[in-house]
Design an enzyme around this catalytic site. Sequence first.
Site, PDB file in Angstrom:
ATOM      1  N   ARG A 197      47.585  38.141  31.077  1.00 47.51           N
ATOM      2  CA  ARG A 197      46.873  37.547  29.946  1.00 47.51           C
ATOM      3  C   ARG A 197      45.788  38.505  29.450  1.00 47.51           C
ATOM      4  O   ARG A 197      45.523  38.595  28.248  1.00 47.51           O
ATOM      5  CB  ARG A 197      46.267  36.198  30.339  1.00 47.51           C
ATOM      6  CG  ARG A 197      47.296  35.091  30.499  1.00 47.51           C
ATOM      7  CD  ARG A 197      46.747  33.885  31.238  1.00 47.51           C
ATOM      8  NE  ARG A 197      45.594  33.291  30.574  1.00 47.51           N
ATOM      9  CZ  ARG A 197      44.829  32.352  31.149  1.00 47.51           C
ATOM     10  NH1 ARG A 197      45.123  31.921  32.372  1.00 47.51           N
ATOM     11  NH2 ARG A 197      43.800  31.865  30.498  1.00 47.51           N
ATOM     12  N   CYS A 256      36.527  33.987  31.715  1.00 45.68           N
ATOM     13  CA  CYS A 256      37.893  33.599  32.117  1.00 45.68           C
ATOM     14  C   CYS A 256      38.506  32.832  30.961  1.00 45.68           C
ATOM     15  O   CYS A 256      38.273  33.172  29.803  1.00 45.68           O
ATOM     16  CB  CYS A 256      37.870  32.776  33.414  1.00 45.68           C
ATOM     17  SG  CYS A 256      36.947  31.224  33.293  1.00 45.68           S
TER      18      CYS A 256
END
Length: 299
Positions: A197, A256
């Site tokens: 990601r 995150c």
Amino acid sequence: MNFQQQQQLQQQRLFGSLVSAKDLKTALGSVKILDGSWHMPNTNRDPYQEFLQKRIAGSQFFGIDTIKDTSTDLPHMLPSPEKFSTAVGKMGIDENDHVVVYDTAGVFSACRVYWTFKVFGHQSISVLNGGLPAWEDIAGPIETNTTPAPVEPKTYKVPTIDRSLVRDYQAVLENARNIQNGAQNGAQVLDARPYARFTGEAPEPREGLSSGHMPGSISVPFNEVIQDGKLLDENKLREVFEAKGVDISKDIITSCGSGITASILYLALERIGARHLAVYDGSWTEYAGMQDSIIVKKQ
């Protein structure tokens, strides 16, 4: 210092930021225990219902998705000081209590609750290393399939927010722009999401969000600081961050997907001596959703 103050000080220093299941078991009755479990929306798991089914005896549930700022569409942003103090006071906790927080994964979302307490100035807070699985491994007392016994509410003094521990979108955007323009003195942004990601090779779990990363950020997937559901010891943690080129003496911002696993890195870095340390509360969900954000993908 009178006797009551001495007692409070002793209670506040029962444990450091991590506590083992064995040590917690010896301190039952002297601490307040919170279940801070949270799961990604696509898991279709309800952490509160799981809490009712099985929990550490005497624990209360800290709802990350309910004790939050409800004025924004972003997930579980920090609550106001008033909302925090009201919610925690209803759990029978005041600012003099030592709080231990755990989750059902081991070391995961409990770290977000840990950081939240720290933001509101509550230093007497620990994470149960290994969480509920570690507690069951030592046959710690468990309550199952019951509603928790009511607790006597306390008055938790409305705290002030320690802004040094929190970063917002404008702060990280300015940092990203400076780094893109060649600045050498920007904060180190550590990204706890999975590496695919971070590079942009895998999609984000939240629909409509682009994957990728902020300019100059460093990939430190949260699972690299955890082994068998427990946080690595300090020596191994140092090895992980040194291998990534992280300088713990300089400013660090952890990020995150939505501020959960960034808090794992926060705890890990705190344990190895990082002091200029903050969490980007909105994290990638906020950043990637902004039209003027700068997103880098692996070519």
